[in-house]
Scaffold this motif. Structure first.
Motif, PDB file in Angstrom:
ATOM      1  N   MET A  38      10.381  30.252  24.458  1.00  0.00           N
ATOM      2  CA  MET A  38      11.283  29.276  25.116  1.00  0.00           C
ATOM      3  C   MET A  38      11.934  28.252  24.067  1.00  0.00           C
ATOM      4  O   MET A  38      11.259  27.595  23.271  1.00  0.00           O
ATOM      5  CB  MET A  38      10.498  28.543  26.110  1.00  0.00           C
ATOM      6  N   LEU A  39      13.286  28.195  24.383  1.00  0.00           N
ATOM      7  CA  LEU A  39      13.993  27.393  23.502  1.00  0.00           C
ATOM      8  C   LEU A  39      13.855  25.610  23.892  1.00  0.00           C
ATOM      9  O   LEU A  39      13.962  25.545  24.986  1.00  0.00           O
ATOM     10  CB  LEU A  39      15.542  27.693  23.522  1.00  0.00           C
ATOM     11  N   LYS A  40      13.518  25.041  22.883  1.00  0.00           N
ATOM     12  CA  LYS A  40      13.051  23.527  23.208  1.00  0.00           C
ATOM     13  C   LYS A  40      14.264  22.794  22.432  1.00  0.00           C
ATOM     14  O   LYS A  40      14.484  22.993  21.323  1.00  0.00           O
ATOM     15  CB  LYS A  40      11.826  23.140  22.803  1.00  0.00           C
ATOM     16  N   ILE A  41      15.129  21.742  23.387  1.00  0.00           N
ATOM     17  CA  ILE A  41      15.874  21.000  22.408  1.00  0.00           C
ATOM     18  C   ILE A  41      15.714  19.433  22.987  1.00  0.00           C
ATOM     19  O   ILE A  41      15.637  19.214  24.151  1.00  0.00           O
ATOM     20  CB  ILE A  41      17.478  21.345  23.129  1.00  0.00           C
ATOM     21  N   GLU A  42      15.503  18.708  21.974  1.00  0.00           N
ATOM     22  CA  GLU A  42      15.507  17.106  22.284  1.00  0.00           C
ATOM     23  C   GLU A  42      16.255  16.481  21.361  1.00  0.00           C
ATOM     24  O   GLU A  42      16.912  16.941  20.162  1.00  0.00           O
ATOM     25  CB  GLU A  42      13.743  16.927  21.784  1.00  0.00           C
ATOM     26  N   LYS A  43      16.535  15.297  21.479  1.00  0.00           N
ATOM     27  CA  LYS A  43      17.323  14.603  20.748  1.00  0.00           C
ATOM     28  C   LYS A  43      16.423  13.325  20.262  1.00  0.00           C
ATOM     29  O   LYS A  43      15.818  12.550  20.885  1.00  0.00           O
ATOM     30  CB  LYS A  43      18.392  13.907  21.599  1.00  0.00           C
ATOM     31  N   TYR A  44      16.566  12.917  18.951  1.00  0.00           N
ATOM     32  CA  TYR A  44      15.583  12.001  18.307  1.00  0.00           C
ATOM     33  C   TYR A  44      16.754  10.859  17.528  1.00  0.00           C
ATOM     34  O   TYR A  44      17.674  11.321  17.319  1.00  0.00           O
ATOM     35  CB  TYR A  44      14.757  12.325  16.907  1.00  0.00           C
ATOM     36  N   ALA A  45      16.166   9.749  17.426  1.00  0.00           N
ATOM     37  CA  ALA A  45      17.043   8.660  17.135  1.00  0.00           C
ATOM     38  C   ALA A  45      16.305   8.038  16.042  1.00  0.00           C
ATOM     39  O   ALA A  45      15.150   7.713  16.047  1.00  0.00           O
ATOM     40  CB  ALA A  45      17.639   7.750  17.896  1.00  0.00           C
ATOM     41  N   ALA A  46      16.909   7.661  14.883  1.00  0.00           N
ATOM     42  CA  ALA A  46      16.472   6.724  13.540  1.00  0.00           C
ATOM     43  C   ALA A  46      17.382   5.803  13.405  1.00  0.00           C
ATOM     44  O   ALA A  46      18.604   5.713  13.235  1.00  0.00           O
ATOM     45  CB  ALA A  46      16.467   7.662  12.596  1.00  0.00           C
ATOM     46  N   ILE A  47      16.830   4.598  13.153  1.00  0.00           N
ATOM     47  CA  ILE A  47      17.516   3.237  12.715  1.00  0.00           C
ATOM     48  C   ILE A  47      16.974   2.834  11.494  1.00  0.00           C
ATOM     49  O   ILE A  47      15.689   2.826  11.388  1.00  0.00           O
ATOM     50  CB  ILE A  47      17.389   2.091  13.949  1.00  0.00           C
ATOM     51  N   ASP A  48      17.893   2.761  10.569  1.00  0.00           N
ATOM     52  CA  ASP A  48      17.425   2.163   9.133  1.00  0.00           C
ATOM     53  C   ASP A  48      18.443   0.845   8.713  1.00  0.00           C
ATOM     54  O   ASP A  48      19.470   0.673   8.934  1.00  0.00           O
ATOM     55  CB  ASP A  48      18.007   3.125   8.112  1.00  0.00           C
ATOM     56  N   ILE A  49      17.559  -0.449   9.013  1.00  0.00           N
ATOM     57  CA  ILE A  49      17.864  -1.303   8.726  1.00  0.00           C
ATOM     58  C   ILE A  49      17.791  -1.861   7.176  1.00  0.00           C
ATOM     59  O   ILE A  49      16.780  -2.318   6.811  1.00  0.00           O
ATOM     60  CB  ILE A  49      17.335  -2.541   9.637  1.00  0.00           C
ATOM     61  N   GLY A  50      18.794  -1.794   6.507  1.00  0.00           N
ATOM     62  CA  GLY A  50      18.920  -1.762   5.014  1.00  0.00           C
ATOM     63  C   GLY A  50      19.271  -3.144   4.643  1.00  0.00           C
ATOM     64  O   GLY A  50      19.596  -4.113   5.301  1.00  0.00           O
ATOM     65  N   SER A  51      19.424  -3.253   3.217  1.00  0.00           N
ATOM     66  CA  SER A  51      20.017  -4.553   2.523  1.00  0.00           C
ATOM     67  C   SER A  51      21.205  -4.590   2.718  1.00  0.00           C
ATOM     68  O   SER A  51      21.896  -5.761   2.404  1.00  0.00           O
ATOM     69  CB  SER A  51      19.248  -4.676   1.273  1.00  0.00           C
ATOM     70  N   ASN A  52      22.158  -3.494   2.777  1.00  0.00           N
ATOM     71  CA  ASN A  52      23.475  -3.214   2.657  1.00  0.00           C
ATOM     72  C   ASN A  52      24.110  -3.053   4.118  1.00  0.00           C
ATOM     73  O   ASN A  52      25.409  -3.452   4.080  1.00  0.00           O
ATOM     74  CB  ASN A  52      23.912  -2.630   1.573  1.00  0.00           C
ATOM     75  N   ALA A  53      23.344  -2.455   4.876  1.00  0.00           N
ATOM     76  CA  ALA A  53      24.126  -1.873   6.111  1.00  0.00           C
ATOM     77  C   ALA A  53      22.822  -1.380   7.027  1.00  0.00           C
ATOM     78  O   ALA A  53      21.816  -1.253   6.688  1.00  0.00           O
ATOM     79  CB  ALA A  53      25.079  -0.601   6.005  1.00  0.00           C
ATOM     80  N   ILE A  54      23.271  -1.122   8.290  1.00  0.00           N
ATOM     81  CA  ILE A  54      22.289  -0.914   9.415  1.00  0.00           C
ATOM     82  C   ILE A  54      23.066   0.550   9.823  1.00  0.00           C
ATOM     83  O   ILE A  54      23.987   0.471  10.218  1.00  0.00           O
ATOM     84  CB  ILE A  54      22.163  -1.988  10.560  1.00  0.00           C
ATOM     85  N   ARG A  55      22.010   1.443   9.798  1.00  0.00           N
ATOM     86  CA  ARG A  55      22.439   2.943  10.336  1.00  0.00           C
ATOM     87  C   ARG A  55      21.669   3.307  11.445  1.00  0.00           C
ATOM     88  O   ARG A  55      20.582   3.035  11.616  1.00  0.00           O
ATOM     89  CB  ARG A  55      22.144   3.877   9.274  1.00  0.00           C
ATOM     90  N   LEU A  56      22.584   4.158  12.533  1.00  0.00           N
ATOM     91  CA  LEU A  56      21.813   4.975  13.375  1.00  0.00           C
ATOM     92  C   LEU A  56      22.133   6.341  13.312  1.00  0.00           C
ATOM     93  O   LEU A  56      23.222   6.542  13.214  1.00  0.00           O
ATOM     94  CB  LEU A  56      22.370   4.198  14.833  1.00  0.00           C
ATOM     95  N   LEU A  57      21.383   6.902  13.314  1.00  0.00           N
ATOM     96  CA  LEU A  57      21.457   8.635  13.452  1.00  0.00           C
ATOM     97  C   LEU A  57      20.776   9.291  14.616  1.00  0.00           C
ATOM     98  O   LEU A  57      19.647   8.995  15.017  1.00  0.00           O
ATOM     99  CB  LEU A  57      20.733   9.204  12.181  1.00  0.00           C
ATOM    100  N   ILE A  58      21.703   9.867  15.285  1.00  0.00           N
ATOM    101  CA  ILE A  58      21.172  10.635  16.522  1.00  0.00           C
ATOM    102  C   ILE A  58      21.370  12.244  16.098  1.00  0.00           C
ATOM    103  O   ILE A  58      22.199  12.743  15.391  1.00  0.00           O
ATOM    104  CB  ILE A  58      22.191  10.571  17.643  1.00  0.00           C
ATOM    105  N   SER A  59      19.890  12.703  16.260  1.00  0.00           N
ATOM    106  CA  SER A  59      19.825  14.043  15.784  1.00  0.00           C
ATOM    107  C   SER A  59      19.328  14.888  16.712  1.00  0.00           C
ATOM    108  O   SER A  59      18.214  14.526  17.566  1.00  0.00           O
ATOM    109  CB  SER A  59      18.985  14.093  14.610  1.00  0.00           C
ATOM    110  N   THR A  60      20.114  15.948  17.039  1.00  0.00           N
ATOM    111  CA  THR A  60      19.474  17.078  17.899  1.00  0.00           C
ATOM    112  C   THR A  60      18.685  18.076  17.144  1.00  0.00           C
ATOM    113  O   THR A  60      18.788  18.558  16.275  1.00  0.00           O
ATOM    114  CB  THR A  60      20.808  17.947  18.383  1.00  0.00           C
ATOM    115  N   VAL A  61      17.356  18.086  17.765  1.00  0.00           N
ATOM    116  CA  VAL A  61      16.146  19.111  17.419  1.00  0.00           C
ATOM    117  C   VAL A  61      16.049  20.262  17.984  1.00  0.00           C
ATOM    118  O   VAL A  61      15.616  20.249  19.223  1.00  0.00           O
ATOM    119  CB  VAL A  61      14.993  18.260  17.114  1.00  0.00           C
TER     120      VAL A  61
END
Length: 297
Positions: free
Chosen positions: A1-24
């Protein structure tokens, strides 16, 4: 059975703040697929506050809060299954870092983990490098951030050792990296690579990604030490304004790219690496992998 989920990662760094949305996507009896659905980067330079004044300023805190509120909305719109927010060098060095993390949690519901250098290196080591790494070779993975640089040595496809150093682009811009820091950096690389006959570098971070993009190289092809050294000379020959206009660099990239290139070249020199591979992965990718691995176990 195919399983599809979405995960998010937030990186609060010294020069910038990033948000990655990834489909797994997890097909039956096949390898799991990770696809970058969205990547948002907001240039908030927390390191300029912390490395000089020891605290995050009120103005940068307000910008960070707005960023977290926006990221919260984006995660809801993307119907995220799970997320993880990690803060690195700037927030862990800030005297008010823990306090501001609590305020952001109360106002947005986003729980920020302030991770140490070893945790950061371990998360980065979780990134999937199987397509790049030759299991018979040895690699020095160099992840350059605004406040720190994480080094990981891979030997025969496995993590051999790793360490975090307080040598970062924003620290270097503010003359906050001592000779002792560089000596420790040199000693660690030389000590941990001396038993290997040949080392190749893997570079990660926004600056090396930008350099690779401008090189015109195809994905999977490395940059040579000669190319990186020549590019470093070019960067130094141009003014800040010329780097923006002639090289098309963003304002928050046009200054930090010089110390970043110096760090990569220094790592190549001490490890005697002749090439650097740029797979365009970093902390946010490692966070997504760590979320997936936690669910799988």
């Amino acid at each position: 059975m195919l399983k599809i989920e979405k995960y998010a990662a937030i990186d609060i760094g010294s020069n910038a703040i990033r948000l990655l949305i990834s489909t797994v996507t997890t097909p039956e009896n096949k390898p799991t697929l990770f696809k970058k659905t969205s990547l948002v980067r907001i240039p908030i330079r927390l390191g300029s506050d912390v490395f000089v004044d020891k605290v995050i300023s009120e103005s940068n805190y307000k910008r960070m809060l707005k960023a977290m509120q926006s990221y919260k909305s984006l995660m809801e719109l993307h119907q995220i299954t799970k997320y993880r927010a990690c803060a690195t060098s700037a927030m862990r060095d800030a005297e008010n870092g823990a306090q501001l993390a609590e305020e952001i949690l109360a106002k947005t519901g986003i729980n920020i983990e302030i991770i140490n250098g070893d945790d950061e290196a371990a998360i980065i080591a979780a990134t999937d490098l199987h397509d790049l790494i030759n299991t018979e070779s040895t690699y020095l993975y160099v992840d350059v951030g605004g406040g720190s640089t994480e080094l990981t040595i891979y030997h025969k496809g496995k993590t051999h050792t790793s360490k975090s150093f307080k040598i970062g682009t924003v620290r270097l811009l503010n003359n906050l990296v001592s000779e002792e820091d560089w000596q420790s950096f040199e000693a660690w690389i030389k000590t941990n690579t001396k038993d290997f006959s040949s080392i190749q570098l893997i570079g990660s971070g926004g600056n090396i990604n930008n350099i690779f993009k401008n090189s015109g190289k195809k994905m999977g092809k490395p940059l040579s030490y000669f190319y990186l050294s020549s590019y470093y000379q070019l960067l130094n020959s141009l003014t800040y304004e010329e780097r923006i206009v002639q090289l098309g660099l963003n304002q928050d990239r046009a200054d930090v790219i010089i110390p970043a290139t110096k760090i990569y070249l220094t790592a190549m020199k001490f490890s005697k690496a002749k090439n650097v591979y740029v797979p365009k992965i970093g902390l946010v990718d490692g966070i997504v992998k760590s979320l997936y691995q936690a669910d799988a176990n």
